[in-house]
Motif scaffolding. Structure first.
Motif, short mmCIF file in Angstrom:
data_model
loop_
_atom_site.label_atom_id
_atom_site.label_comp_id
_atom_site.label_asym_id
_atom_site.label_seq_id
_atom_site.Cartn_x
_atom_site.Cartn_y
_atom_site.Cartn_z
N SER A 35 -73.07 0.82 19.07
CA SER A 35 -72.27 0.46 17.90
C SER A 35 -71.10 1.42 17.70
O SER A 35 -69.97 1.00 17.43
CB SER A 35 -73.16 0.44 16.65
OG SER A 35 -74.23 -0.48 16.80
N LEU A 36 -71.36 2.72 17.86
CA LEU A 36 -70.28 3.70 17.73
C LEU A 36 -69.22 3.52 18.81
O LEU A 36 -68.02 3.67 18.55
CB LEU A 36 -70.87 5.12 17.78
CG LEU A 36 -71.73 5.53 16.59
CD1 LEU A 36 -72.32 6.92 16.83
CD2 LEU A 36 -70.92 5.52 15.31
N ALA A 37 -69.65 3.20 20.04
CA ALA A 37 -68.70 2.98 21.12
C ALA A 37 -67.81 1.77 20.83
O ALA A 37 -66.60 1.80 21.08
CB ALA A 37 -69.44 2.80 22.44
N LEU A 39 -67.03 0.57 17.82
CA LEU A 39 -66.14 0.93 16.72
C LEU A 39 -65.00 1.83 17.21
O LEU A 39 -63.85 1.67 16.80
CB LEU A 39 -66.92 1.61 15.61
CG LEU A 39 -67.91 0.73 14.84
CD1 LEU A 39 -68.69 1.57 13.84
CD2 LEU A 39 -67.18 -0.41 14.14
N ALA A 40 -65.32 2.78 18.09
CA ALA A 40 -64.28 3.66 18.62
C ALA A 40 -63.28 2.88 19.45
O ALA A 40 -62.06 3.11 19.38
CB ALA A 40 -64.92 4.78 19.45
N THR A 41 -63.76 1.93 20.25
CA THR A 41 -62.86 1.11 21.06
C THR A 41 -61.95 0.26 20.17
O THR A 41 -60.74 0.12 20.44
CB THR A 41 -63.67 0.20 21.99
OG1 THR A 41 -64.55 1.00 22.79
CG2 THR A 41 -62.75 -0.59 22.89
N ALA A 43 -60.99 1.03 17.13
CA ALA A 43 -60.02 1.92 16.49
C ALA A 43 -58.88 2.27 17.44
O ALA A 43 -57.70 2.27 17.06
CB ALA A 43 -60.72 3.18 16.00
N VAL A 44 -59.21 2.59 18.70
CA VAL A 44 -58.17 2.91 19.68
C VAL A 44 -57.27 1.71 19.93
O VAL A 44 -56.05 1.82 20.02
CB VAL A 44 -58.82 3.41 20.99
CG1 VAL A 44 -57.77 3.57 22.08
CG2 VAL A 44 -59.55 4.72 20.76
N HIS A 45 -57.88 0.54 20.03
CA HIS A 45 -57.09 -0.69 20.26
C HIS A 45 -56.13 -0.93 19.09
O HIS A 45 -54.99 -1.35 19.29
CB HIS A 45 -58.04 -1.87 20.44
CG HIS A 45 -57.33 -3.17 20.69
ND1 HIS A 45 -57.01 -4.05 19.66
CD2 HIS A 45 -56.87 -3.74 21.83
CE1 HIS A 45 -56.40 -5.09 20.16
NE2 HIS A 45 -56.29 -4.94 21.48
#
Length: 245
Positions: A35-37, A39-41, A43-45
């Motif tokens: 889930s964190l991965a 969300l981080a992806t 955000a970067v996108h």
């Protein structure tokens, strides 16, 4: 009967020892990591593809002269306030541990007042000191003055920011330094071994916190002091309220 039971228990224990050890499974951890991965992806996108962020404009002004000047002034003010606060904090902490009741109460009053007063209030006080004291003079108490100057001339916006930040940090540092000295020590900031060493070297009780306690407990105050210095760095933004540029 007891011998056969012992043999049976031994065989059971041997079979238990031969069983492979299987690590416990934690599917919840992997689900949280996934889930964190995601969300981080996302955000970067968003940061990369959102045209409203106008990254060319950001890079154009990021290293411009006003921004770099502000960074230099912030580091300058932070460094001066840190040194001033550290020196004041050590002196006040030693004063609070002093056997002299007058010195101890004065040091406590300083730390209590500047620790409990908002930073912005202190900055505004020093900047508008001329309202209370139009001129600052040096001379004989209740007698003639030897030299004087206008308060606005002496207390510049930069000096007002330094005084406000430095005195405020000094109060915080006094609590940190005093706590580091008293941690696992006696009321005078020394443990039994240090106290015996001080007695043999004829170190007075007033000098024991600085001579014995401070060098031994400096590492305990490192992390809290770093945290306070971060707060001072963030507090430099209040300097704009007193005209510091």
């Amino acid at each position: 009967m007891s011998a056969s039971a012992s043999v049976g228990e031994a065989r059971t224990a041997r079979r238990d020892d031969d069983d492979p050890v299987v690590p416990a499974r934690h599917p919840g951890r992997w689900l949280a990591l996934l889930s964190l991965a995601v969300l981080a992806t996302m955000a970067v996108h968003l940061l990369v593809t959102n045209e409203r962020l106008q990254w060319p404009v950001v890079w154009q002004y990021l290293f411009s002269k006003p921004i770099l000047t502000g960074v230099v002034r912030t580091l300058e003010l932070t460094g001066i306030a840190m040194v001033m606060g550290l020196v004041i904090g050590i002196v006040v902490a030693i004063g609070r541990l002093s056997p002299n009741p007058v010195l101890s109460k004065v040091a406590w009053l300083y730390s209590w007042f500047f620790h409990g007063t908002p930073l912005l209030v202190q900055l505004l006080f020093w900047f508008y000191l001329s309202v209370l004291l139009p001129r600052i003079s040096i001379g004989i108490p209740f007698g003639p003055g030897l030299a004087s100057a206008g308060t606005n001339t002496l207390i510049t916006p930069f000096l007002a920011a330094v005084l406000g930040l430095g005195l405020n940090e000094g109060a915080y540092m006094s609590w940190i330094v005093r706590s580091g000295i008293l941690l696992r020590t006696g009321d005078d900031g020394t443990n039994s071994g240090q106290r015996q060493w001080a007695v043999h070297l004829a170190v007075s009780s007033g000098r024991r916190p600085s001579s014995c306690g401070m060098p031994a407990h400096g590492r305990r105050t490192h992390d809290p002091a770093v945290s306070v210095n971060r707060s001072v760095s963030r507090g430099t933004g209040h300097g704009a309220n007193v005209g510091f540029r």
